[in-house]
Design a protein around this motif. Structure first.
Motif, PDB file in Angstrom:
ATOM      1  N   UNK A  93      40.146 -34.691 -29.822  1.00 21.49           N
ATOM      2  CA  UNK A  93      40.352 -35.894 -29.021  1.00 21.49           C
ATOM      3  C   UNK A  93      40.244 -37.216 -29.764  1.00 21.49           C
ATOM      4  N   UNK A  94      40.332 -37.177 -31.100  1.00 21.57           N
ATOM      5  CA  UNK A  94      40.349 -38.437 -31.853  1.00 21.57           C
ATOM      6  C   UNK A  94      41.796 -38.951 -31.853  1.00 21.57           C
ATOM      7  N   UNK A  95      41.952 -40.253 -31.952  1.00 18.01           N
ATOM      8  CA  UNK A  95      43.297 -40.833 -31.947  1.00 18.01           C
ATOM      9  C   UNK A  95      43.582 -41.536 -33.266  1.00 18.01           C
ATOM     10  N   UNK A  96      44.781 -41.250 -33.786  1.00 21.41           N
ATOM     11  CA  UNK A  96      45.109 -41.779 -35.120  1.00 21.41           C
ATOM     12  C   UNK A  96      45.652 -43.194 -35.042  1.00 21.41           C
ATOM     13  N   UNK A  97      45.225 -44.036 -35.951  1.00 14.53           N
ATOM     14  CA  UNK A  97      45.709 -45.413 -36.063  1.00 14.53           C
ATOM     15  C   UNK A  97      46.016 -45.690 -37.538  1.00 14.53           C
ATOM     16  N   UNK A  98      46.516 -46.865 -37.832  1.00 18.54           N
ATOM     17  CA  UNK A  98      46.620 -47.315 -39.225  1.00 18.54           C
ATOM     18  C   UNK A  98      46.115 -48.749 -39.270  1.00 18.54           C
ATOM     19  N   UNK A  99      45.146 -48.985 -40.102  1.00 13.61           N
ATOM     20  CA  UNK A  99      44.616 -50.345 -40.255  1.00 13.61           C
ATOM     21  C   UNK A  99      45.141 -50.914 -41.574  1.00 13.61           C
ATOM     22  N   UNK A 100      45.113 -52.256 -41.710  1.00 17.58           N
ATOM     23  CA  UNK A 100      45.669 -52.828 -42.949  1.00 17.58           C
ATOM     24  C   UNK A 100      44.797 -52.495 -44.167  1.00 17.58           C
ATOM     25  N   UNK A 101      45.440 -52.436 -45.333  1.00 21.73           N
ATOM     26  CA  UNK A 101      44.668 -52.191 -46.559  1.00 21.73           C
ATOM     27  C   UNK A 101      43.900 -53.452 -46.958  1.00 21.73           C
ATOM     28  N   UNK A 102      44.507 -54.609 -46.725  1.00 19.57           N
ATOM     29  CA  UNK A 102      43.815 -55.858 -47.038  1.00 19.57           C
ATOM     30  C   UNK A 102      43.106 -56.373 -45.793  1.00 19.57           C
ATOM     31  N   UNK A 103      41.883 -56.805 -45.970  1.00 20.87           N
ATOM     32  CA  UNK A 103      41.082 -57.259 -44.824  1.00 20.87           C
ATOM     33  C   UNK A 103      40.556 -58.667 -45.099  1.00 20.87           C
ATOM     34  N   UNK A 104      40.374 -59.465 -44.038  1.00 21.58           N
ATOM     35  CA  UNK A 104      39.832 -60.809 -44.249  1.00 21.58           C
ATOM     36  C   UNK A 104      38.330 -60.744 -44.537  1.00 21.58           C
ATOM     37  N   UNK A 105      37.893 -61.550 -45.483  1.00 25.03           N
ATOM     38  CA  UNK A 105      36.462 -61.588 -45.814  1.00 25.03           C
ATOM     39  C   UNK A 105      35.633 -62.000 -44.605  1.00 25.03           C
ATOM     40  N   UNK A 106      36.239 -62.802 -43.711  1.00 30.15           N
ATOM     41  CA  UNK A 106      35.480 -63.338 -42.575  1.00 30.15           C
ATOM     42  C   UNK A 106      34.846 -62.230 -41.728  1.00 30.15           C
ATOM     43  N   UNK A 107      35.558 -61.102 -41.554  1.00 30.57           N
ATOM     44  CA  UNK A 107      34.991 -60.006 -40.747  1.00 30.57           C
ATOM     45  C   UNK A 107      33.752 -59.424 -41.419  1.00 30.57           C
ATOM     46  N   UNK A 108      33.792 -59.356 -42.733  1.00 26.11           N
ATOM     47  CA  UNK A 108      32.665 -58.802 -43.485  1.00 26.11           C
ATOM     48  C   UNK A 108      31.516 -59.805 -43.561  1.00 26.11           C
ATOM     49  N   UNK A 109      31.858 -61.085 -43.428  1.00 28.43           N
ATOM     50  CA  UNK A 109      30.787 -62.079 -43.366  1.00 28.43           C
ATOM     51  C   UNK A 109      30.073 -61.952 -42.015  1.00 28.43           C
ATOM     52  N   UNK A 110      30.839 -61.637 -40.975  1.00 31.58           N
ATOM     53  CA  UNK A 110      30.236 -61.441 -39.643  1.00 31.58           C
ATOM     54  C   UNK A 110      29.250 -60.273 -39.654  1.00 31.58           C
TER      55      UNK A 110
END
Ligand code: ATP
Ligand code: MG
Length: 430
Positions: free
Chosen positions: A65-82
Motif C-alpha cells: 500500500x505504499x504509493x510511488x512518487x518522484x521528488x526533485x534531485x535538487x532541493x532548496x536549502x530553505x527546507x533544510x534550514x527549517x
C-alpha cells in the motif's frame, strides 16, 4: 538480443584498481563504466539488472500500500534550514547556487521535501496512514567512494516515508515495512539479517539495518545461529525481535545474551536501513492534521531506505565463482544464453534461428551469441556475464538433433532433443 548487435564491452584484463569481486566483475562484464570518482555510467547489461531490482523493490512496496512518487534531485536549502539539518549535514551534502544566488543542494535523502508535500495536502487524521516512496538517484559526497557502485557518490536508492496519526499506528507501519523488506530481499535471492541500528543524523529511537552476509562486507555482524534455519513462519517482526543480531560496535561481547556456541559472526553489506523517528520533521516543519476530537495532531513519521544500485554489487558478492557472475533468475539481465557453437553450417543456422524466434515469441529474455567466434570464447563470455541458462547448438544438433543445456549455477548439463524444445521453452517461462 543478438550479441553481434549488442553493446557489451567485456574486458579481458582484470582491472587493476578494483579490489572486490563485484567491482571487478561489473567492469569486466561491461555493466558499468567509471566516469569520475564514485560516478558511473550504467551500460546496457548493468542497466537491465538495475531495472529488474528496481521493479522487484517497487512491486513489494506497492503490495503493502505504499504509493510511488518522484521528488526533485535538487532541493532548496530553505527546507533544510527549517528542519535544522542544513548546517549539521556536513560535507557529504553537495551545495550549489542557482543563477539567482539561491542555495540549493543535491538531495542525499528526502525527509524535508516529502514532509513539505504532506503538510500542504493532508489535513485530517482520516487521510492517514500514508506511505510515499520514490526510487531516485541520490548524491552524497562520500569521503571514500570505493568498491564501485557499492559505495558510490551518486547512487540509486528507494526511499519511503511514512505518516501516521498515532504512535501505535507508526509502529504498525514500521513492522509492515520491516516484513516487506524480508520478502523483497528473499525475491532477490538474498538472506538479509535485520540488526538493531543507530538512527544517526536522521534522529529517532527505533531503527534496523538489513545486512547481507558476504566476505567483502564493510560491517561485522554478530547473530544468533538460529538465523541460519528460520522457517518462513518465523520471518516476522515479532519473532526476529527475540533473536540477537548486532553489527560492529553495537555488539558488546561482555553483555551478549547469546551463548558463545550459538553466536555467529560474518561480514555484512548494508542493503537497507529503516527508521522510526516520531515527530522530528513533522514538528520542525509544523505539520498539523485535525484529530478525532477536533484537536490537532502532529503526524508520526518513519523513513525506509533500500540501496538499489548497491544491491547489484551485493548480489554479485553473494553469487559468483572463478568464471564470473551467477545471476539468480529473478534479476538476470537475460534468462537464456543461446550459443551457436558451430558457425557456417546451414542446419545449425536454421535450428538456432528457429529456437531464437521461439524463445522470443514466448517472451523469454534471450541473449543469442551469433558472432563468428570460437565456441570457447562464447562459453566464457556467457559464464562471465552470468546468464543462468545456456542452450548450446553445435555438432550434436546436426548429427543427432540434440541441443545441450548447461545450468550456470550447478554446472549440470543435459541433452535436449530438438523435438522436446517447445516443452523446454515452456518450462523456462515459469
Ligand atoms: P552506509 O552506512 O553504508 O554509509 P548509510 O547508513 O549512510 O549507509 P542510509 O542513509 O541508511 O545509508 O541509506 C539507505 C541505503 O542506501 C543504505 O542502506 C545503503 O544500502 C544505500 N547507500 C547509502 N550510501 C550509499 C552509497 N554511498 N553508495 C551506494 N549505496 C548507498
Ligand atoms: Mg544506514
Amino acid at each position: 538480443m543478438r550479441l553481434s548487435a549488442y553493446f557489451l564491452p567485456v574486458l579481458k584484463e582484470v582491472p587493476a584498481d578494483a579490489q572486490i569481486a563485484s567491482h571487478r566483475l561489473m567492469l569486466r562484464a561491461g555493466m558499468i563504466n567509471q566516469c569520475a570518482s564514485g560516478l558511473y555510467s550504467w551500460l546496457p547489461l548493468g542497466q537491465r539488472v538495475l531495472s529488474k531490482i528496481e521493479k522487484i523493490v517497487s512491486e513489494e512496496q506497492d503490495k503493502i500500500g505504499c504509493h510511488r512518487v518522484i521528488m526533485p534531485t535538487l532541493q532548496p536549502a530553505s527546507l533544510w534550514q527549517e528542519s535544522g539539518r542544513y548546517e549539521d549535514y556536513g560535507k557529504e551534502m553537495l551545495r550549489v547556487k542557482d543563477r539567482h544566488d539561491r542555495d540549493l543542494l543535491f538531495g542525499p535523502t528526502n525527509e524535508e521535501v516529502i514532509t513539505d508535500v504532506v503538510r500542504q495536502y493532508i489535513k485530517s487524521y482520516r487521510d492517514l496512514p500514508q506511505v510515499l516512496y520514490q526510487i531516485t538517484w541520490k548524491f552524497r559526497d562520500e569521503m571514500r567512494p570505493r568498491f564501485g557502485v557499492m559505495r558510490g557518490r551518486e547512487f540509486l536508492m528507494k526511499d519511503a516515508y511514512s505518516f501516521d496519526a498515532t504512535y501505535e499506528g507508526a509502529r504498525a507501519t514500521y513492522q509492515r515495512i520491516f516484513e516487506s523488506y524480508l520478502r523483497t530481499f528473499d525475491r532477490l535471492g538474498l538472506v538479509a539479517i535485520p540488526v538493531k541500528a543507530d538512527s544517526g543524523a536522521i534522529g529517532g529511537d527505533l531503527s534496523h539495518e538489513f545486512q547481507i552476509m558476504a566476505e567483502t562486507g564493510e560491517s561485522t555482524v554478530y547473530y544468533d545461529a538460529s538465523y541460519d534455519n528460520l522457517t518462513p513462519k518465523e520471518r516476522t517482526f515479532e519473532h526476529l525481535q527475540t533473536l540477537y543480531a548486532a553489527a560492529d560496535e553495537k555488539h558488546d561481547p561482555d553483555n551478549c545474551p547469546v551463548p558463545e556456541d550459538r553466536l555467529k559472526s560474518a561480514r555484512g553489506i548494508e542493503v537497507g536501513h529503516i527508521f522510526y523517528f516520531g515527530k522530528k520533521y513533522s514538528e520542525a516543519l509544523n505539520v498539523k492534521v485535525s484529530g478525532t476530537d477536533g484537536q490537532h495532531v502532529v503526524p508520526e513519521m518513519g523513513s525506509y531506505g533500500i540501496g538499489v544500485s548497491r544491491l547489484v554489487a551485493a548480489i554479485i558478492e553473494a553469487n559468483h565463482d572463478d568464471a564470473g557472475i551467477i545471476w539468480p533468475d529473478a534479476v538476470a539481465p537475460f534468462k537464456v544464453a543461446l550459443i551457436l557453437a558451430k558457425t557456417g553450417d546451414a542446419t545449425c543456422d536454421a535450428i538456432v534461428n528457429d529456437v531464437y524466434e521461439k524463445l522470443q515469441r514466448q517472451g523469454i529474455e534471450v541473449l543469442f551469441d551469433d558472432r563468428d567466434e570460437r565456441p570457447g570464447a562464447k562459453f566464457a563470455t556467457m559464464d562471465l556475464i552470468g546468464i543462468p541458462h545456456h542452450l548450446i547448438i553445435g555438432n550434436k544438433a546436426i548429427q543427432e538433433s540434440q541441443l545441450e543445456y548447461k545450468n550456470r549455477r550447478t554446472g549440470a548439463r543435459e541433452m535436449i532433443n530438438l523435438s522436446a524444445i517447445d516443452t523446454w521453452i515452456e518450462g523456462m517461462r515459469g
